[in-house]
Write a protein that holds these residues in place. Structure first.
Motif, PDB file in Angstrom:
ATOM      1  N   UNK A 177     -43.778 -25.435 -21.730  1.00 40.91           N
ATOM      2  CA  UNK A 177     -43.040 -26.250 -21.187  1.00 40.91           C
ATOM      3  C   UNK A 177     -42.840 -26.355 -19.583  1.00 40.91           C
ATOM      4  N   UNK A 178     -43.561 -25.669 -18.854  1.00 39.59           N
ATOM      5  CA  UNK A 178     -43.664 -26.033 -17.386  1.00 39.59           C
ATOM      6  C   UNK A 178     -44.269 -27.017 -17.206  1.00 39.59           C
ATOM      7  N   UNK A 179     -44.148 -27.645 -15.981  1.00 42.42           N
ATOM      8  CA  UNK A 179     -44.597 -28.842 -15.233  1.00 42.42           C
ATOM      9  C   UNK A 179     -45.765 -28.428 -14.454  1.00 42.42           C
ATOM     10  N   UNK A 180     -45.700 -27.516 -13.641  1.00 36.51           N
ATOM     11  CA  UNK A 180     -46.908 -27.066 -12.939  1.00 36.51           C
ATOM     12  C   UNK A 180     -46.629 -26.956 -11.550  1.00 36.51           C
ATOM     13  N   UNK A 210     -44.985 -28.487 -27.910  1.00 37.57           N
ATOM     14  CA  UNK A 210     -45.289 -29.085 -26.474  1.00 37.57           C
ATOM     15  C   UNK A 210     -46.297 -28.233 -25.596  1.00 37.57           C
ATOM     16  N   UNK A 211     -47.068 -28.803 -25.093  1.00 40.54           N
ATOM     17  CA  UNK A 211     -48.145 -28.380 -24.152  1.00 40.54           C
ATOM     18  C   UNK A 211     -47.573 -28.438 -22.861  1.00 40.54           C
ATOM     19  N   UNK A 212     -46.949 -29.577 -22.260  1.00 37.31           N
ATOM     20  CA  UNK A 212     -46.438 -29.681 -20.845  1.00 37.31           C
ATOM     21  C   UNK A 212     -45.351 -30.683 -20.859  1.00 37.31           C
ATOM     22  N   UNK A 240     -55.833 -32.182 -29.394  1.00 36.43           N
ATOM     23  CA  UNK A 240     -55.637 -33.291 -29.114  1.00 36.43           C
ATOM     24  C   UNK A 240     -54.114 -33.438 -28.165  1.00 36.43           C
ATOM     25  N   UNK A 241     -54.294 -33.660 -26.999  1.00 31.26           N
ATOM     26  CA  UNK A 241     -53.158 -33.811 -26.223  1.00 31.26           C
ATOM     27  C   UNK A 241     -52.505 -35.221 -25.911  1.00 31.26           C
ATOM     28  N   UNK A 242     -51.368 -35.517 -26.063  1.00 31.90           N
ATOM     29  CA  UNK A 242     -50.904 -36.808 -26.022  1.00 31.90           C
ATOM     30  C   UNK A 242     -50.040 -37.053 -24.704  1.00 31.90           C
ATOM     31  N   UNK A 243     -49.672 -38.612 -24.643  1.00 31.03           N
ATOM     32  CA  UNK A 243     -49.073 -38.854 -23.458  1.00 31.03           C
ATOM     33  C   UNK A 243     -47.328 -38.416 -23.538  1.00 31.03           C
ATOM     34  N   UNK A 244     -47.263 -37.837 -24.633  1.00 33.75           N
ATOM     35  CA  UNK A 244     -45.728 -37.251 -24.767  1.00 33.75           C
ATOM     36  C   UNK A 244     -45.675 -35.894 -24.251  1.00 33.75           C
ATOM     37  N   UNK A 245     -47.203 -35.243 -24.004  1.00 30.96           N
ATOM     38  CA  UNK A 245     -46.922 -33.834 -23.451  1.00 30.96           C
ATOM     39  C   UNK A 245     -47.208 -32.860 -24.752  1.00 30.96           C
ATOM     40  N   UNK A 246     -47.326 -33.487 -26.012  1.00 33.66           N
ATOM     41  CA  UNK A 246     -47.528 -32.570 -27.009  1.00 33.66           C
ATOM     42  C   UNK A 246     -49.030 -32.486 -27.328  1.00 33.66           C
ATOM     43  N   UNK A 269     -50.817 -29.030 -11.524  1.00 40.25           N
ATOM     44  CA  UNK A 269     -51.718 -28.204 -12.235  1.00 40.25           C
ATOM     45  C   UNK A 269     -51.033 -26.846 -12.825  1.00 40.25           C
ATOM     46  N   UNK A 270     -51.373 -26.584 -13.902  1.00 38.24           N
ATOM     47  CA  UNK A 270     -50.887 -25.396 -14.461  1.00 38.24           C
ATOM     48  C   UNK A 270     -51.689 -24.430 -15.487  1.00 38.24           C
ATOM     49  N   UNK A 271     -51.397 -23.412 -15.595  1.00 38.08           N
ATOM     50  CA  UNK A 271     -52.362 -22.581 -16.333  1.00 38.08           C
ATOM     51  C   UNK A 271     -51.417 -21.988 -17.115  1.00 38.08           C
ATOM     52  N   UNK A 272     -51.929 -21.826 -18.732  1.00 39.97           N
ATOM     53  CA  UNK A 272     -51.229 -21.208 -19.780  1.00 39.97           C
ATOM     54  C   UNK A 272     -52.047 -20.484 -20.388  1.00 39.97           C
TER      55      UNK A 272
END
Length: 658
Positions: A527-530, A483-485, A404-410, A466-469
């Motif tokens: 933690x990167x933006x992309x 943190x996801x992004x 579950x990804x949130x609007x806080x980037x978690x 966009x980013x790939x992790x």
């Protein structure tokens, strides 16, 4: 009406056995004292050394290991256990209780092994030490056998009088000696001569006993979080709990687990019952238990670790354990037995997961929604008139984990079955009761973790970044999330798994799409933006993303806000360089509305579309016309004037319900 019981401990605590814990000095027993201090010191070292080894072995299973020794030299050890997911039985209380109950001889020494230097026994554990010891000395050390210190020195160990099994006046009527029936031991200095008893009542017509300031009844019921009534006066019209008064014996955890194992053996003959640990099952036993559960499992290489993992996915209340895959707690054994009988099995069929505006979530089986042709109004999936519109949805199998990804980037991780299964008339459970969201934080995107091999997780934002992790960075997600992004002033829009060799298509609200090789996006940390994925015109924004296997024939399905859509061959979307404006995908006008999402599909799959009024349509992809890019498409879902499509997803062929 019950018999009158004195409040001066004229009852027997059910935690105690009928054996009397007597505190006698060597002088009273006329035992000669050896004057050689050296031998006594050596004996003491031997005792604590042996206790340490027992406790250290127990600590290898749990975070804390405890060993308790009785006056006659008997030793028992224990580690913390949990019943299901609620009450934890601490190692200290369990080890002391076991040592005493096995011999009915008081405990004299207790060794604790833990790396927590601030370890301190809870009130419940202290009370058990008091119940079953004759001034036991409790010491603690770390796993290396260093940092020994006194936890409960003998002079600080709380002692209380042994209660009489019957009130004094009843003892007189029976003709017994009053002085022997009523405890006359002296009370340690500084302690009250009486321990105050309270009477606890729940909804049932039975009352329980507890000591004031303790949160457990005499029958070992934990009161934390429960609603009850208490009184200092014994109820006249109710009967006492027989376990509290000692009229019925409470089984130990080990005895309960032994009974559970015997019941499992009745269903699974391969399970033996002569082992020392009733919660331990070898590989052959685990395999037989798995086969006895009435559900299907995909073929896999069997080992204790993989079988435990499959059980944790298929059976409610069984948790995965990489460190001790063969060991099960009491609550897990109960769940295992129930699953063999067909109860508590997590379904394999696809479910619809819905998130609402007020951050509530639920799941509903897709089998409840009949397949229908495109153009219908669908079936209600959320309550009408609640004022809590659905905001997003996805399809997953409850046995899978969900991110579950949130609007806080978690990002948070949980089992799909942890999302409550509800009817279409129920609104959902607040997500804050499932995951520890911050104040004002809400879930934006969710994605299931399937058994497929994934190399990367691709994330796209509203502004086109966009980013790939690496997928492995999401293997061990804390219960508090990670943190996801880094969203900065951006918003999350979509998340997809990739295999490292795919193409990516990004779609915008204005109907633009761009296709590029995923290798154009270098791997980045969480933690990167992309990097820039698509160049957007003013007022436009990304709505979704799709992943294409360039080696396979597939189509791109596009669905708009007003319920229209189309299929287009993936080859019509020529690959470009990342960061361009892309190509026109679908006509955006007053009839169609803006683009909601794009997804890779095949004709064999099904589509589910959810609108803002809470209606869902379940229709075959094959019923949607195939046409070129920059066309208007056909109606998929008939909407009322104020309604709009809020989300849609694909039901894979392998999980499609009949």
């Amino acid at each position: 009406m019950s018999k009158q019981i004195q409040t001066t401990i004229g009852i027997r605590n059910a935690l105690r056995t009928t054996g009397k814990v007597r505190q006698l000095t060597p002088e009273q027993l006329e035992i000669p004292i050896d004057g050689d201090d050296k031998d006594e010191e050596q004996s003491d070292i031997d005792i604590w050394g042996e206790l340490y080894e027992w406790a250290r072995t127990a600590a290898e299973v749990g975070e804390v290991g405890v060993a308790a020794r009785t006056e006659d030299g008997h030793i028992s050890s224990a580690f913390p256990i949990r019943e299901g997911r609620s009450h934890e039985i601490h190692a200290l209380e369990l080890a002391v209780w076991k040592a005493y109950s096995e011999r009915e001889v008081p405990v004299t020494e207790v060794a604790i092994v833990t790396d927590n230097r601030d370890f301190s026994p809870c009130g419940r554990c202290r009370q058990v030490v008091s119940d079953y010891s004759s001034g036991a000395e409790v010491r603690s050390a770390d796993r290396q056998g260093d940092n020994w210190h006194h936890v409960l020195p003998e002079e600080e160990t709380p002692q209380r009088p042994e209660p009489s099994t019957v009130p004094a006046e009843e003892a007189i009527e029976d003709g017994s000696d009053t002085e022997e029936s009523v405890n006359t031991d002296t009370t340690p200095e500084g302690q009250s001569e009486q321990l105050e008893v309270e009477y606890i009542r729940f909804e049932t017509p039975v009352y329980h006993y507890k000591y004031k300031d303790l949160h457990t009844t005499f029958c070992n019921r934990d009161l934390k979080g429960l609603e009850f009534r208490r009184s200092n006066q014994e109820p006249d019209l109710l009967d006492p709990c027989k376990s509290c008064t000692g009229e019925s014996r409470v089984q130990t955890i080990e005895e309960q687990m032994e009974d559970l194992r015997s019941e499992i053996r009745e269903q699974v003959p391969e399970v033996t019952v002569d082992g020392l640990d009733p919660g331990h099952f070898d590989a052959e036993e685990l395999g037989a238990i798995l086969d006895a559960i009435p559900t299907e499992f995909h073929k896999f290489e069997r080992s204790p670790e993989t079988i435990r993992f499959k059980l944790s996915r298929a059976v409610e209340e069984i948790n995965d354990s990489e460190t001790a895959p063969k060991s099960f707690e009491k609550g897990e054994m109960e769940a295992m037995l129930a699953a063999i009988e067909g109860v508590g099995i997590v379904p394999r069929s696809p479910h619809l997961f819905v998130i609402t505006e007020s951050n509530k979530m639920k799941r509903v089986s897709l089998s409840e929604f009949q397949t229908q042709g495109r153009g219908g109004k669908g079936t209600r999936v959320t309550p009408a008139g609640e004022g809590d519109e659905p905001t997003s949805m996805f399809v997953a199998i409850p046995r899978d984990h969900v991110l579950l990804f949130t609007d806080h980037g978690n990002v948070y991780k949980l089992n799909g079955c942890e999302i409550p299964h509800m009817t279409t008339s129920e609104g959902g459970t607040p997500l804050t009761e499932i995951i520890p969201l911050d104040e004002g934080e809400s879930v934006e995107v969710a994605i299931p973790m399937t058994d497929d091999d994934h190399e990367f997780l691709a994330i796209v934002t509203r502004k086109g970044y966009i980013k790939r992790t690496k997928a492995e960075e999401f293997d061990n997600i804390l219960s508090t999330g990670i943190i996801a992004i880094d969203l900065e002033d951006d918003e999350l829009r979509d998340v997809k798994w990739t295999d490292g060799n795919s193409d990516i298509i990004i779609g915008s609200r204005g109907g633009q799409t761009i296709r590029f090789d995923e290798s154009q996006v270098r791997p980045m940390g969480r933690t990167a933006r992309g990097v820039k994925g698509i160049d957007l015109t003013s007022g436009d924004g990304v709505t979704g993303m799709s992943v294409i296997d360039p080696e396979e024939e597939s189509q791109i399905l596009s669905v708009t806000k007003n319920g229209y859509g189309k299929r287009t061959d993936a080859d019509d979307y020529r690959p470009q360089s990342r960061g361009g404006r892309g190509l026109k995908d679908i006509a955006i006008d007053e009839r169609n509305g803006s683009l909601v999402d794009v997804e890779t599909v095949t004709e064999e799959e099904h589509l589910v579309v959810l609108n803002s009024d809470g209606h869902l349509i379940h229709t075959p992809v094959s019923g949607i016309s195939s046409m070129g890019r920059n066309t208007k498409g056909v109606i998929i879902m008939n909407l009322n004037d104020d309604d709009s499509v809020i989300g849609w997803d694909i039901v894979p062929v392998s999980t499609e319900v009949s």
